[in-house]
Scaffold this motif. Sequence first.
Motif, PDB file in Angstrom:
ATOM      1  N   ASN A  56      38.206  35.405  55.473  1.00  0.00           N
ATOM      2  CA  ASN A  56      37.518  36.291  54.542  1.00  0.00           C
ATOM      3  C   ASN A  56      37.063  35.439  53.373  1.00  0.00           C
ATOM      4  OD1 ASN A  56      36.597  38.285  52.877  1.00  0.00           O
ATOM      5  ND2 ASN A  56      38.465  39.506  52.929  1.00  0.00           N
ATOM      6  N   GLU A 103      27.021  37.358  50.403  1.00  0.00           N
ATOM      7  CA  GLU A 103      28.017  36.884  49.448  1.00  0.00           C
ATOM      8  C   GLU A 103      29.398  36.754  50.067  1.00  0.00           C
ATOM      9  OE1 GLU A 103      27.908  39.377  46.028  1.00  0.00           O
ATOM     10  OE2 GLU A 103      25.811  38.941  45.630  1.00  0.00           O
ATOM     11  N   SER A 104      29.814  37.752  50.810  1.00  0.00           N
ATOM     12  CA  SER A 104      31.140  37.653  51.421  1.00  0.00           C
ATOM     13  C   SER A 104      31.055  38.050  52.880  1.00  0.00           C
ATOM     14  CB  SER A 104      32.144  38.551  50.687  1.00  0.00           C
ATOM     15  OG  SER A 104      31.786  39.902  50.829  1.00  0.00           O
ATOM     16  N   SER A 147      27.744  41.292  54.094  1.00  0.00           N
ATOM     17  CA  SER A 147      26.905  42.059  53.186  1.00  0.00           C
ATOM     18  C   SER A 147      25.461  41.616  53.329  1.00  0.00           C
ATOM     19  CB  SER A 147      27.398  41.882  51.753  1.00  0.00           C
ATOM     20  OG  SER A 147      27.203  40.542  51.351  1.00  0.00           O
ATOM     21  N   ASP A 168      35.602  36.392  50.796  1.00  0.00           N
ATOM     22  CA  ASP A 168      35.719  37.146  49.546  1.00  0.00           C
ATOM     23  C   ASP A 168      36.967  36.684  48.802  1.00  0.00           C
ATOM     24  OD1 ASP A 168      35.765  39.000  47.509  1.00  0.00           O
ATOM     25  OD2 ASP A 168      36.208  40.723  48.792  1.00  0.00           O
ATOM     26  N   ALA A 169      36.786  36.183  47.599  1.00  0.00           N
ATOM     27  CA  ALA A 169      37.911  35.689  46.809  1.00  0.00           C
ATOM     28  C   ALA A 169      38.336  36.705  45.742  1.00  0.00           C
ATOM     29  CB  ALA A 169      37.541  34.367  46.158  1.00  0.00           C
ATOM     30  N   SER A 170      37.788  37.895  45.782  1.00  0.00           N
ATOM     31  CA  SER A 170      38.110  38.899  44.768  1.00  0.00           C
ATOM     32  C   SER A 170      39.467  39.535  45.030  1.00  0.00           C
ATOM     33  CB  SER A 170      37.033  39.987  44.739  1.00  0.00           C
ATOM     34  OG  SER A 170      37.166  40.843  45.858  1.00  0.00           O
ATOM     35  N   GLU A 171      39.868  40.403  44.120  1.00  0.00           N
ATOM     36  CA  GLU A 171      41.135  41.131  44.254  1.00  0.00           C
ATOM     37  C   GLU A 171      41.130  42.036  45.481  1.00  0.00           C
ATOM     38  OE1 GLU A 171      41.122  43.258  40.598  1.00  0.00           O
ATOM     39  OE2 GLU A 171      41.491  41.468  39.398  1.00  0.00           O
ATOM     40  N   MET A 172      39.966  42.387  45.947  1.00  0.00           N
ATOM     41  CA  MET A 172      39.832  43.306  47.079  1.00  0.00           C
ATOM     42  C   MET A 172      40.023  42.627  48.438  1.00  0.00           C
ATOM     43  SD  MET A 172      39.411  46.171  45.669  1.00  0.00           S
ATOM     44  CE  MET A 172      38.861  47.242  46.962  1.00  0.00           C
ATOM     45  N   SER A 173      40.091  41.308  48.465  1.00  0.00           N
ATOM     46  CA  SER A 173      40.165  40.611  49.755  1.00  0.00           C
ATOM     47  C   SER A 173      41.417  40.986  50.536  1.00  0.00           C
ATOM     48  CB  SER A 173      40.088  39.102  49.567  1.00  0.00           C
ATOM     49  OG  SER A 173      41.218  38.633  48.874  1.00  0.00           O
ATOM     50  N   GLU A 174      42.533  41.155  49.859  1.00  0.00           N
ATOM     51  CA  GLU A 174      43.768  41.531  50.550  1.00  0.00           C
ATOM     52  C   GLU A 174      43.642  42.917  51.180  1.00  0.00           C
ATOM     53  OE1 GLU A 174      48.363  42.143  49.314  1.00  0.00           O
ATOM     54  OE2 GLU A 174      47.385  40.337  48.522  1.00  0.00           O
ATOM     55  N   THR A 201      40.777  44.363  52.022  1.00  0.00           N
ATOM     56  CA  THR A 201      39.809  44.217  53.117  1.00  0.00           C
ATOM     57  C   THR A 201      40.488  43.656  54.361  1.00  0.00           C
ATOM     58  OG1 THR A 201      38.054  43.810  51.510  1.00  0.00           O
ATOM     59  CG2 THR A 201      37.603  43.172  53.775  1.00  0.00           C
TER      60      THR A 201
END
Length: 183
Positions: free
Chosen positions: A120, A98-99, A94, A122-128, A130
Amino acid sequence: MKKAKLLAALGICGLILGACGAEDDSKYDTSTTEVSESEAVVKEPGLDELDPAVSEELSKMGTDEEIDWEKINFNKRQYKEYIESLDEQETDSSETGESTLTVVSSSMVDDNTIEIVINNTDASEMSELTNGFFAIMMDTFSRQLYLNSDYSDGTNQPTIIIKDNAGTVISEETDFIEMEETE
């Protein structure tokens, strides 16, 4: 005079090197100097020597232009170099940093198996999600290039394994990944 000193120095160096190498020559088999055809190394051109038409087609990746796969054929060295170079590129970042999704390692386990390890941040719920979409993209492009390489026999597909850096398998496929339609 200078020539004589130079020859003497070279002679001494030769004696020293000969003495160092004479420790145990019995462990080296120097009786055969013939190389069979199967042992001969054929120097194939690498990725840096791609045909301009192939480079042009590959430059279409990530654009709206369609790639003409009929124009692409990698030799084994080029395909292996492509796989090994995947970990040299950031694939998604980005503007804020950030990720980031990166390829940690990529290699050919054997002539039919490719393993790609990603990270990845990104530790958010969206990482899987992505990771899943990234796996589809990497599998599709790597598989198509494989099929357009000298590794392909025209009938078998490679196994492409994509893992995260914790060792969790995201995807392990032996054919193109197809999205399941939900109703």
